[in-house]
Each structure stands twice: as C-alpha cells, then as structure tokens.
Design a protein around this motif. Structure first.
Motif, short mmCIF file in Angstrom:
data_model
loop_
_atom_site.label_atom_id
_atom_site.label_comp_id
_atom_site.label_asym_id
_atom_site.label_seq_id
_atom_site.Cartn_x
_atom_site.Cartn_y
_atom_site.Cartn_z
N ASP A 163 -12.47 -61.73 -6.48
CA ASP A 163 -12.92 -62.65 -7.53
C ASP A 163 -12.72 -64.09 -7.08
O ASP A 163 -13.57 -64.95 -7.31
CB ASP A 163 -12.16 -62.39 -8.83
CG ASP A 163 -12.41 -61.00 -9.39
OD1 ASP A 163 -13.55 -60.52 -9.26
OD2 ASP A 163 -11.48 -60.40 -9.95
N ASP B 158 -27.90 -72.63 -13.02
CA ASP B 158 -27.60 -71.20 -12.83
C ASP B 158 -26.21 -71.02 -12.21
O ASP B 158 -25.44 -70.15 -12.64
CB ASP B 158 -28.66 -70.55 -11.94
CG ASP B 158 -30.02 -70.48 -12.62
OD1 ASP B 158 -30.08 -70.59 -13.86
OD2 ASP B 158 -31.03 -70.33 -11.90
N THR C 296 -14.21 -66.99 -17.11
CA THR C 296 -13.81 -66.34 -18.36
C THR C 296 -13.63 -64.83 -18.23
O THR C 296 -13.15 -64.19 -19.16
CB THR C 296 -14.85 -66.61 -19.47
OG1 THR C 296 -16.14 -66.14 -19.03
CG2 THR C 296 -14.93 -68.09 -19.77
N SER C 297 -14.02 -64.28 -17.06
CA SER C 297 -13.90 -62.83 -16.90
C SER C 297 -12.46 -62.40 -16.71
O SER C 297 -12.12 -61.22 -16.89
CB SER C 297 -14.74 -62.36 -15.70
OG SER C 297 -14.24 -62.91 -14.50
N ARG D 117 -23.51 -71.76 -14.78
CA ARG D 117 -23.37 -70.66 -15.74
C ARG D 117 -22.59 -69.50 -15.12
O ARG D 117 -21.70 -68.92 -15.77
CB ARG D 117 -24.76 -70.18 -16.20
CG ARG D 117 -24.69 -69.11 -17.30
CD ARG D 117 -26.05 -68.65 -17.75
NE ARG D 117 -26.77 -67.95 -16.70
CZ ARG D 117 -27.78 -68.46 -16.00
NH1 ARG D 117 -28.20 -69.69 -16.24
NH2 ARG D 117 -28.38 -67.75 -15.06
N LEU D 118 -22.90 -69.17 -13.87
CA LEU D 118 -22.18 -68.09 -13.20
C LEU D 118 -20.70 -68.44 -13.03
O LEU D 118 -19.83 -67.58 -13.17
CB LEU D 118 -22.80 -67.82 -11.83
CG LEU D 118 -24.17 -67.13 -11.83
CD1 LEU D 118 -24.75 -67.09 -10.43
CD2 LEU D 118 -24.06 -65.72 -12.39
N LYS D 119 -20.42 -69.70 -12.76
CA LYS D 119 -19.02 -70.11 -12.63
C LYS D 119 -18.30 -69.94 -13.96
O LYS D 119 -17.14 -69.47 -14.00
CB LYS D 119 -18.93 -71.57 -12.16
CG LYS D 119 -17.49 -72.05 -12.04
CD LYS D 119 -17.41 -73.51 -11.63
CE LYS D 119 -15.95 -73.98 -11.61
NZ LYS D 119 -15.84 -75.41 -11.23
N GLY D 120 -18.97 -70.32 -15.06
CA GLY D 120 -18.35 -70.13 -16.37
C GLY D 120 -18.04 -68.68 -16.65
O GLY D 120 -16.97 -68.34 -17.19
N GLN D 121 -18.97 -67.80 -16.27
CA GLN D 121 -18.74 -66.37 -16.47
C GLN D 121 -17.58 -65.88 -15.61
O GLN D 121 -16.75 -65.09 -16.05
CB GLN D 121 -20.01 -65.59 -16.13
CG GLN D 121 -21.16 -65.86 -17.07
CD GLN D 121 -22.47 -65.23 -16.60
OE1 GLN D 121 -22.54 -64.65 -15.51
NE2 GLN D 121 -23.52 -65.37 -17.40
N ALA D 122 -17.50 -66.39 -14.36
CA ALA D 122 -16.42 -65.98 -13.47
C ALA D 122 -15.07 -66.46 -13.98
O ALA D 122 -14.06 -65.75 -13.86
CB ALA D 122 -16.68 -66.51 -12.06
#
Length: 202
Positions: free
Chosen positions: A144, A126, A136-137, A129-134
C-alpha cells in the motif's frame, strides 16, 4: 523503468515464478507500468544469462521458480545505493511534440498546449481521487505504501507538466510576431479647379 531490477527486488524476498512476479510487480506499482508474462520471462532469461538469477525448482503444475543469486543480490544493492542518473534523460513525447510543432508551418501550437493542459488536468484529478481513496482505505501493508509513493510521484510530475505548459504559453506569446502596421494612406492630391473658359467678344 528498470523492470530488470524490479524483478530482482521481488526475487530477493524469495523464489517466485513468472506470473507471481508480474502480479506482485503490478500490485506494488498500482499497475502504473503493466507487464505481460512474456516480458517477465524475457527479462528472467536475461537475468539468468547474466548470472543474477537461477532456476529454483518447479511446483506440481510445472511452474518454474527463480531465485536471486548472490551476484544478483549484490547487483540489487548496487542499484539501491546508486542515484538514478540524469545525464541521459528519457525521451519525453510531449516535449518532442511541442519542439516539432513550433517549427512546422500551419500547426496551431497554442491549441496543442491547451489540449494537453485539459488532458493533464483530468489526469491530475484522477490521480488525486485515487490518492484520497488510498489514504482512507487504511491499508498498512508495504505494498500500500509502495502504491502511494508511486501515485504521489505521478501527481507531482503532472503538476510540474501543467506549470511547464503555462510557461510554454508565455514563451509563445513572447515570440508571436507583431502585426505589421498598415501602410499610411496616400495623401490626396489637391483638387485642381477646372480651367475657366474665356469668352471671346466679337
């Protein structure tokens, strides 16, 4: 987690009221350590008592603003300049649980370790996954970056926990009692031939 100094850091940037402090604290830490407004105002009361913050007026809706004092700013700089001590490590519930489990009869310690590993692996997935979203945002705000640093700390901490659990399994195997050897079978007594009855001739 020093809520006290976290709030001081926010107030160092300008006056804020309780709900603003809670929202900004959670935004910068990704709500990893959620606060309630009561906790914020309790901490503000202690900071005011110690001379580190002071009331700074109200808005039209009656929100009381607080601002850091010079003493509060000095306290904040001291906090930033001083390493976090490791002389009194925080209590770790998992370490305490395993320490108790190995001493309590009837507890399947290996099952405890395996259950925790499954949970930690799920948490690591989890966080990753959150790091990947952060990443790519495309966020370029300081908040941030703050959230990304907290998230990476959680990832490293969970990876270390999984390695420690692997080590615990190895250690448990070393202390597992060896099965007692089966007692040797008793040697069979030699068969005694039946006595032959002599015939008596008359």
């Amino acid at each position: 987690m020093s809520i006290r100094h976290g709030l001081l850091a926010l107030l160092d940037q300008g006056p804020r009221y309780g709900y603003q402090l809670r929202s900004e604290f959670e935004a910068r830490t990704g709500a990893t350590w959620p606060l309630n407004v009561g906790q914020v105002y309790t901490t503000l009361g202690r900071l005011e008592r110690d001379g580190l913050v002071a009331p700074h007026g109200e808005d039209d809706e009656g929100h009381v603003y607080y601002a850091a004092t010079e003493q509060g700013r000095a306290e904040l700089r001291h906090w930033f300049d001083t390493p976090v001590p490791r002389t009194n490590p925080p209590r770790d519930e998992l370490a305490i649980k395993l320490a108790m489990a190995v001493t309590v009869p009837g507890v399947d310690v290996e099952a405890v370790v395996q259950g925790q590993r499954r949970h930690s692996m799920k948490a690591l997935q989890d966080y990753t996954r959150l790091k990947g979203q952060a990443m790519t945002s495309g966020g370029q705000e300081r908040s941030d970056l703050a959230w990304l640093l907290v998230l990476e700390q959680l990832i490293f901490q969970t990876e270390a926990e999984i390695r420690w659990l692997d080590h615990c399994e190895t250690r448990l195997a070393q202390f597992r009692p060896e099965p007692e050897p089966a007692p040797p079978a008793e040697a069979a007594a030699p068969a005694v031939p039946p006595k032959t009855r002599r015939r008596v001739r008359f």
